[in-house]
Design a protein around this motif. Structure first.
Motif, mmCIF file in Angstrom:
data_model
loop_
_atom_site.group_PDB
_atom_site.id
_atom_site.type_symbol
_atom_site.label_atom_id
_atom_site.label_comp_id
_atom_site.label_asym_id
_atom_site.label_seq_id
_atom_site.Cartn_x
_atom_site.Cartn_y
_atom_site.Cartn_z
ATOM 1 N N VAL A 145 44.847 11.614 25.180
ATOM 2 C CA VAL A 145 44.859 12.961 25.739
ATOM 3 C C VAL A 145 45.538 13.942 24.787
ATOM 4 C CG1 VAL A 145 45.841 14.371 27.599
ATOM 5 C CG2 VAL A 145 44.771 12.186 28.125
ATOM 6 N N GLN A 146 46.628 13.526 24.173
ATOM 7 C CA GLN A 146 47.346 14.433 23.290
ATOM 8 C C GLN A 146 46.495 14.840 22.088
ATOM 9 O OE1 GLN A 146 51.527 13.449 22.568
ATOM 10 N NE2 GLN A 146 51.404 12.002 24.288
ATOM 11 N N VAL A 147 45.749 13.910 21.561
ATOM 12 C CA VAL A 147 44.871 14.210 20.426
ATOM 13 C C VAL A 147 43.778 15.185 20.859
ATOM 14 C CG1 VAL A 147 43.190 13.234 18.812
ATOM 15 C CG2 VAL A 147 45.323 12.040 19.263
ATOM 16 N N ALA A 148 43.200 14.950 22.028
ATOM 17 C CA ALA A 148 42.147 15.838 22.527
ATOM 18 C C ALA A 148 42.698 17.236 22.766
ATOM 19 C CB ALA A 148 41.555 15.273 23.815
ATOM 20 N N LEU A 149 43.841 17.337 23.415
ATOM 21 C CA LEU A 149 44.432 18.651 23.685
ATOM 22 C C LEU A 149 44.778 19.382 22.392
ATOM 23 C CD1 LEU A 149 46.705 17.834 26.747
ATOM 24 C CD2 LEU A 149 44.630 19.238 26.739
#
Length: 123
Positions: free
Chosen positions: A81-85
């Motif tokens: 999720v952090q990479v996507a955000l």
């Protein structure tokens, strides 16, 4: 915000001439809306970082597979999720910058054109 206008009946410009109309006020509004979305996503990223730590393992047989799956999806690795955000934030920042550049270029061009026309009129 941006309108494509098909112009006809302009004999001096050939059969047809096209132009793009830009409204700096609407570009400002769009950039402000994107800024609000950027701030919202930045808040989600902050929450994701806080929640990125591991949880205590349970005793169920699915504990290990679930831990790997959720660890990947909530973490900083590929697919997390952090990479996507962070990717979304990077894209939004680039889009906002492009809108600012277009707006500034358009306003500068309009001002220069108006200045040239004023100076020609005064002569």
């Amino acid at each position: 915000m941006v309108r494509w206008v098909k112009m006809t009946g302009m004999e001096d410009a050939g059969d047809e001439a096209d132009r793009i109309e830009l409204d700096p006020g609407e570009l400002n509004w769009a950039e402000q809306e994107l800024a609000a979305r950027y701030d919202e996503l930045a808040g989600y990223l902050s929450s994701a970082r806080e929640l990125g730590g591991g949880l205590q393992d349970g005793t169920s047989p699915v504990t290990r597979p679930m831990g790997r799956a959720f660890g990947l999806r909530g973490g900083v690795g590929m697919g997390g999720v952090q990479v996507a955000l962070q990717g979304y934030l990077t894209e939004l920042a680039a889009l906002r910058e492009a809108i600012r550049q277009v707006r500034e270029s358009h306003v500068n061009n309009e001002q220069q054109t108006a200045g040239v026309m004023r100076s020609q009129y005064e002569e």
